[in-house]
Design a protein around this motif. Structure first.
Motif, short mmCIF file in Angstrom:
data_model
loop_
_atom_site.label_atom_id
_atom_site.label_comp_id
_atom_site.label_asym_id
_atom_site.label_seq_id
_atom_site.Cartn_x
_atom_site.Cartn_y
_atom_site.Cartn_z
N GLU A 214 0.81 -1.26 0.11
CA GLU A 214 0.05 -0.07 -0.14
C GLU A 214 0.90 1.29 -0.05
O GLU A 214 0.72 2.14 -0.84
CB GLU A 214 -0.97 0.22 1.16
N LEU B 230 -6.87 -2.28 -1.57
CA LEU B 230 -7.21 -1.53 -0.15
C LEU B 230 -6.99 -0.04 -0.31
O LEU B 230 -7.93 0.54 0.26
CB LEU B 230 -5.95 -1.88 0.50
N ILE C 33 -10.14 2.58 0.68
CA ILE C 33 -10.20 3.78 1.78
C ILE C 33 -10.05 4.92 0.82
O ILE C 33 -9.91 6.01 1.47
CB ILE C 33 -9.18 3.88 2.71
N ASP D 153 1.45 5.07 7.32
CA ASP D 153 0.66 4.16 6.63
C ASP D 153 -0.72 4.73 6.15
O ASP D 153 -1.20 5.52 7.02
CB ASP D 153 0.35 2.78 7.81
N GLN E 248 -3.87 3.90 6.06
CA GLN E 248 -4.73 3.83 7.00
C GLN E 248 -4.71 4.82 8.04
O GLN E 248 -5.52 5.34 8.58
CB GLN E 248 -5.01 2.40 7.46
N LYS F 274 -5.26 8.06 7.14
CA LYS F 274 -6.94 8.65 7.18
C LYS F 274 -7.33 9.04 8.30
O LYS F 274 -8.18 9.74 8.61
CB LYS F 274 -7.66 7.47 6.56
N GLY G 213 -10.42 5.01 10.32
CA GLY G 213 -9.27 4.78 9.87
C GLY G 213 -8.66 3.41 9.56
O GLY G 213 -8.12 3.09 8.59
N LEU G 214 -8.93 2.50 10.38
CA LEU G 214 -8.61 1.14 10.49
C LEU G 214 -9.26 0.31 9.52
O LEU G 214 -9.16 -0.71 9.09
CB LEU G 214 -8.39 0.43 11.86
N TYR G 215 -10.75 0.77 9.51
CA TYR G 215 -11.49 -0.05 8.24
C TYR G 215 -10.66 -0.17 7.14
O TYR G 215 -9.84 0.53 6.68
CB TYR G 215 -12.76 0.93 8.10
N ASN H 204 -10.19 -3.37 8.40
CA ASN H 204 -9.61 -4.43 9.37
C ASN H 204 -10.81 -4.55 10.34
O ASN H 204 -10.65 -3.88 11.50
CB ASN H 204 -8.39 -3.77 9.90
N PHE I 16 -5.25 -2.97 13.66
CA PHE I 16 -4.38 -2.69 12.70
C PHE I 16 -3.56 -3.84 12.12
O PHE I 16 -3.50 -3.88 10.80
CB PHE I 16 -3.56 -1.44 13.43
#
Ligand code: CDP
Ligand code: MG
Length: 937
Positions: free
Chosen positions: A568, A604, A608, A630, A632, A635, A767-769, A771, A821
């Motif tokens: 990513e 991914l 996002i 990263d 995510q 974000k 943010g972690l979505y 996951n 995460f």
């Protein structure tokens, strides 16, 4: 329909052994029902009471009135698209017209030269210069300079410590200065690690009798001590150079780029190599120098069209290498247990499964060792050969053997520190315990005469500092270390190296899209490097705890990182460098990654919203690429700025992208767990726990007792300071792109909602979505010490909270949904960190939100086609409206960043979200899990 057992399909005649098993396995795979036909499993009801819904609708109406300036945004978007349209080569050409010469300045030339001449008369300088002259690299200075002048690309190969990093940049600079061209020289030298960029710069400044910031400097993320613009050397991390290329792809103010430690094959180094291949033809006068230890150098020169290579012969002291067979012969230790023949006979039946796996491993081991034993049977005693037949003789399965060897060295060899390479924390901890309480008489005699130092990234740095000091008189240092002591940490007085041959590496399983931490055999290159650690100051001995037969099965060198990690961040980075066709560019790397890995990364990023459906960078993607984290996590930061909860979320982001502030001293694992749990304040979140740690640390700072606070809570002061430092950087970057109006993360305006815990959970989820994980059942064990969790993710049927997670032993949760995460496979599949979130947060901030009816006509709203929630149509309609507005607002803010001001019309959407999230504290979801459409029937 019940099937008659007699009708069971039988395997075809003629199949034997394994083939029979495979036949039935394939059969059962075919029979498994397809997921589409499975009944929808409904989660809790998320219907919102009418009165509350009315308030939300009211807020949305007020927000609607503010949507006027759409036309302006269209124009902005057009400009942004234009910026993206150029490809890397076009982008290079477009910047080519700008002036990239380092201007010749006679005055500076003279000044630099007279400075240097003056220094040469200084006795201190002379003395340091004498030392430098002893380095192998300096013995070849003429040859190196000639080669640089004659070639645009040069590869310099030499073993660690021969003077590549410290001397080559100086050779170039001083040559320019002496030739009255100092003003036209600026050398940039990259290092893969922050620490080496700083220490090397310090060393070179010392050699030049200067302070940092004159002719030598460094630049790493968050920190720099810049040298003057010309007549200078800059040591920087690979990441910093990549960033520089984004705005200045031709390196206009640089005369030579040195890419160091390329043999380590880090992702960023590999990228730099590929990028410079593109850049070279456009900057004919730029010199590119690649430096490597003696590992696979031919591959590198081949990659650069068989470029000129210079080999620097090292001056290492000789190191005698003993393999397992020699060690057993010399020490006489034969108490190994896992003799495959006896093992198979003695195992109880119910362990058949394990036995199968074990016997497969034994089979492989036999196949490797037996031919070798026949080969060496005349050189070693029979009992040595017998011992080698045991599978636990090699590696570090048998720690008693290591104990025996360490005390054997203490007993029979001259003074000198012992450095033991082990795979990880677990083995370090166990061996330490054994060394403190030895059972053998020799061990008991020497256990008070050794000083054990663990070296692991989770251990306190305080201990790590002591490791460089000489031991007290009469004592011997024993260092238990992971691979970190191979290159990053150099301990001078090491004379004996024990190489267990094992290490942990991160691998990426492309099919499962899963990062895994696995223990494996080291490579031949690791063994070479480990051996070298014994011969730094005097001749040494290296003990390899594996046979020569095992060594033959080892691969030559480490698999490049780009083949072992998710892509990513790399893809986003490339997009910022105007690389349009990522697939093509990555195929030009020295080791091109798997196509599927690239597809996973792009997917991914699309999910996002960092890339659009065509794979083009979105405005949000551009912001994410500028944040040094990263995507995510980036974000999460952007959302926290918009929703004004920056301080806590930036703590979370710093913790996730740097490291946990906790250290775990040997034997204190349980205490650290207790403290983590305490600091988590029952919030069922490893992420909010980090925020609590930072808040507590600040209080302690105000009371001037931060050292006590850290000491009592197993926290590293250095790491906490670093986290604060990172938070500062995040805040100033968000300020620079106008997402906030203050550059401080604790500014009041950025933190109006910082104590709103439901909102914090939702922003972490945003943010972690994607996951996500779901806890279908939790049970206490009989002794009430542990909890057993039935945890699934959309991809896996069984995962677990990592034992370090604050959720790992909890039995009660207000919601059974989680975001995480990092997921990692080691002994089992673990979520390394997790935050409990409520369904509404997933519904508002997730993607793929749909509504529909189950077979039994129950209305639902679903997230990512995975989690289904019962819901009345009225609620669903309002939520979908809200999502539309939110998406629009996000797009607008990404194109035209600014904070959402309190009480502005846009703030109504924040209010609407807050109203919905606050219901989570009111709802009681507890009895609603495990209900499925069928069960309700
Ligand atoms: O790059 P390479 O491994 O070839 O060697 P180097 O880093 O240039 O180091 C050359 C010598 O400088 C080492 O053998 C050390 O004696 C010394 N050095 C030092 O004292 N402190 C440092 N931070 C780096 C190097
Ligand atoms: Mg070096």
């Amino acid at each position: 329909m019940e099937r008659n057992p007699r009708e069971r399909i039988r395997h075809p005649p003629g199949l034997r052994g394994r083939a029979i098993g495979l036949f039935y396995r394939n059969l059962s795979k075919r029979k498994r029902p397809k997921p589409e036909t499975q009944a929808i499993r409904l989660g809790p009801c998320v219907s919102v009471p009418q009165t509350v819904l009315a308030k939300v609708e009211e807020s949305l109406r007020k927000f609607e009135q503010s949507c006027e300036d759409e036309q302006v945004l269209k124009d902005f978007e057009a400009q942004f698209r234009h910026l993206l349209c150029a490809d890397f080569e076009e982008f290079i050409l477009s910047t080519k017209s700008s002036n990239y010469e380092l201007m010749n300045n006679e005055l500076q030339n003279q000044r630099y030269k007279s400075e240097l001449l003056a220094k040469e008369r200084d006795p201190d300088f002379q003395q340091r210069y004498e030392q430098r002259l002893k380095l192998p690299a300096m013995k070849q200075n003429e040859r190196i300079l000639e080669a640089i002048k004659a070639n645009q690309v040069l590869l310099i190969v030499g073993s660690t410590g021969c003077g590549k990093t410290t001397q080559v940049p100086q050779l170039i600079l001083d040559d320019y200065i002496f030739n009255n061209r100092g003003s036209q020289c600026h050398v940039v030298c990259t290092q893969p690690r922050r620490i080496s960029a700083v220490t090397v710069a310090e060393r070179v400044a010392y050699e030049r009798l200067e302070k940092l910031g004159v002719s030598v400097g460094y630049q790493i993320r968050l920190e720099s001590e810049m040298p003057r613009d010309s007549g200078s050397i800059l040591y920087c991390t690979t990441g910093v150079l990549l960033q520089k290329l984004q705005s200045d792809p031709l390196m206009s103010a640089v005369s030579a780029v040195i890419i160091d430690e390329i043999h380590e094959r880090g992702v960023e180094t590999d990228l730099l190599l590929a990028l410079f291949k593109f850049i070279l033809p456009h900057r004919p006068e730029l010199k590119v120098i690649l430096m490597s230890a003696t590992v696979s150098e031919h591959e590198f020169s081949a990659y650069f069209n068989n470029c000129c290579t210079i080999n620097i012969e090292g001056t290492m002291f000789p190191v005698k290498v003993n393999y397992l067979e020699d060690i057993i012969q010399e020490t006489g230790y034969t108490r190994f247990r896992n003799n495959p023949h006896e093992f198979a006979r003695n195992k109880p039946r119910h362990q058949a499964n394990q036995l199968d796996r074990q016997s497969a491993a034994n089979f492989d081991y036999n196949a490797m060792i037996e031919p070798y034993l026949r080969h060496i049977r005349n050189q070693y005693d029979a009992q040595v050969l017998q011992a080698l037949r045991c599978t636990d003789s090699e590696g570090c399965e048998n720690l008693q053997f290591l104990e025996h060897l360490i005390f054997y060295i203490c007993d029979t060899k001259p003074p000198g520190a012992i450095l033991v390479f082990l795979p990880g924390y677990d083995k370090i901890s166990k061996l330490n315990t054994i060394l403190q309480n030895p059972t053998s008489p020799v061990g008991q005699r020497y256990s008070r005469k050794i000083q054990v130092y663990p070296l692991h990234s989770m251990m306190p740095t305080m201990f790590q500092k002591n490791v460089f000091q000489p031991p007290p008189p009469g004592m011997r240092k024993v260092i238990l270390s992971t691979t970190v002591a191979e290159t990053s940490v150099t301990i001078d007085d090491v004379v004996y190296v024990i190489n267990s041959g094992r290490m942990k590496t991160n691998n990426y399983n492309v099919e499962a899209n899963l990062q895994m931490l696995e223990e494996t055999w080291v490579t031949k290159a690791n063994t070479q490097q480990r051996k070298g650690r014994a011969g730094r100051v005097q001749p040494g001995i290296c003990y390899n705890l594996f046979s020569r037969a095992r060594e033959r099965t080892m691969i030559d060198q480490i698999v490049p990182e780009i083949l072992r990690c998710k892509l990513e961040s790399t893809i986003l980075n490339l997009k910022m460098l105007h690389v349009k066709d990522v697939h093509h560019f990555l195929s030009t790397l020295i080791s091109p990654p798997d196509k599927q890995a690239i597809v996973n990364g792009i997917n991914l990023l699309k999910r996002i919203n960092a890339l659009d459906v065509e794979g083009t960078l979105t405005p949000l993607g551009m912001h994410l690429a500028r944040l040094p984290v990263d995507p995510q996590i980036g974000k999460m930061l952007v959302m926290s700025a918009l929703f004004r909860c920056l301080d806590p979320i930036s703590s979370v982001a710093a913790g996730l992208s740097f490291k946990s502030p906790f250290y775990v001293p040997l034997g204190k694992e349980k205490d650290v767990d207790r403290i983590r749990r305490h600091l988590s304040a029952n919030q069922r979140s490893d992420h909010l726990m980090i925020d609590n740690v930072v808040l507590n640390y600040r209080e302690a700072l105000e009371d001037n007792c931060e050292r006590d606070f850290c000491y009592n809570n197993f926290l590293s002061l250095g790491t906490l300071q670093q986290l604060e430092q990172m938070k500062k950087q995040f805040a100033s970057l968000l300020r620079a792109s106008s997402f906030t109006d203050s550059g401080h993360c604790s500014a009041k305006s950025s933190n109006e909602n910082s104590r709103n815990i439901p909102l914090l959970r939702a922003i972490i989820a945003a943010g972690l979505y994607p996951n996500m994980a779901f806890l279908s059942k939790v049970r206490r064990t009989r002794n009430h010490v542990n909890a057993i969790h039935h945890l699934t993710t959309p991809e896996e049927r069984r995962v677990n909270f990592h034992p370090c997670s604050v959720n790992s032993n909890e039995a009660s949760f207000d919601s059974h949904y989680f975001v995480y995460f990092q997921k990692q496979k080691s002994s089992s599949l673990y979520l390394l960190d997790a935050t409990m979130v409520f369904p509404m947060a997933l519904i508002i901030f997730g993607d793929g939100v749909e509504t529909g009816y189950t077979e039994n006509k129950i209305f639902y709203i679903s997230v990512g086609r995975t989690y289904f929630f019962k819901c009345d149509p009225g609620t669903a309609k309002v939520i979908l409206e809200l999502r539309k507005r939110l998406e629009w607002l996000m797009q607008k803010r990404a194109l035209n960043p600014s904070p959402i001001l309190p009480n502005s019309s846009e703030d109504y959407i924040v209010k609407a979200i807050q109203i919905l999230l606050s219901l989570d504290d009111v709802y009681d979801y507890s009895d609603q899990y495990m209900s499925s459409d069928e069960e309700q029937n």
